[in-house]
Design an enzyme around this catalytic site. Structure first.
Site, PDB file in Angstrom:
ATOM      1  N   CYS A  26      -7.265  15.363 -23.422  1.00 39.83           N
ATOM      2  CA  CYS A  26      -7.125  14.020 -24.000  1.00 39.83           C
ATOM      3  C   CYS A  26      -7.774  13.890 -25.370  1.00 39.83           C
ATOM      4  CB  CYS A  26      -7.678  12.975 -23.034  1.00 39.83           C
ATOM      5  SG  CYS A  26      -6.753  12.996 -21.494  1.00 39.83           S
ATOM      6  N   HIS A  70       3.889   0.988 -30.606  1.00 40.80           N
ATOM      7  CA  HIS A  70       4.233   1.962 -31.639  1.00 40.80           C
ATOM      8  C   HIS A  70       3.168   2.062 -32.731  1.00 40.80           C
ATOM      9  CE1 HIS A  70       8.059   1.903 -29.552  1.00 40.80           C
ATOM     10  NE2 HIS A  70       8.374   3.017 -30.183  1.00 40.80           N
ATOM     11  N   GLU A 109      -1.958   3.638 -17.558  1.00 42.34           N
ATOM     12  CA  GLU A 109      -1.839   4.601 -18.658  1.00 42.34           C
ATOM     13  C   GLU A 109      -0.749   5.624 -18.343  1.00 42.34           C
ATOM     14  OE1 GLU A 109      -5.041   7.458 -20.662  1.00 42.34           O
ATOM     15  OE2 GLU A 109      -5.381   5.334 -20.932  1.00 42.34           O
TER      16      GLU A 109
END
Ligand SMILES: Nc1nc2c(c(=O)[nH]1)N=C([C@H](O)[C@H](O)COP(=O)(O)OP(=O)(O)OP(=O)(O)O)CN2
Ligand SMILES: [Zn+2]
Length: 120
Positions: A26, A70, A109
């Protein structure tokens, strides 16, 4: 009569977690199709037959979703370390003042991993 209303929002964002150890997956730039489940709780208005209009939940949450959709989350103030937990706190701080009946936020997530926050 006390009810909980649930409304779901989606957005796509990139992030990386800068504080995880070197070599943690991550730490690399990657993206998620996030889902945010917003729960409001309270007494049903007997005249209207509802707690709040689902549309009012949308009006409160959508402008924030638009700030995330985005974008590279790490570049947003307050989201420099964009874990699900930090994101939940960031959204809570901004939604609660305009939607006082807010009871819980769930940040999905991935399909399997999510964080629930109730403002404590
Ligand atoms: N407590 C937290 N742990 C992790 C967070 C987080 O926000 N809070 N975030 C991540 C990463 O962003 C990662 O992209 C998502 O985690 P993970 O569930 O490990 O994702 P995978 O789909 O790769 O899960 P697998 O079950 O290993 O396939 C990590 N941890
Ligand atoms: Zn991630």
């Amino acid at each position: 009569m006390i009810v909980e209303l649930v409304k779901e929002f989606r957005f796509e964002s990139a992030h990386r977690l800068p504080n995880v150890p070197e070599g943690h997956k991550c730490r690399r730039l990657h993206g998620h199709s996030y889902r945010v489940t917003v729960t409001v709780r309270g007494e049903v208005d007997p005249e209207m037959g509802w707690l709040v209009d689902y549309g009012d939940i949308k009006d409160a949450v959508k402008p924030l979703i638009e700030q995330l959709d985005h974008y590279f989350l790490n570049e947003i103030e307050g989201l420099e370390n964009p874990t699900s937990e930090v994101l939940a706190g960031w959204l809570w701080t901004r939604i609660k003042p305009v939607l006082p009946q807010l009871h819980a936020l769930q940040i999905h997530e991935t399909c399997e991993s999510s964080c629930i926050y109730r403002g404590e």
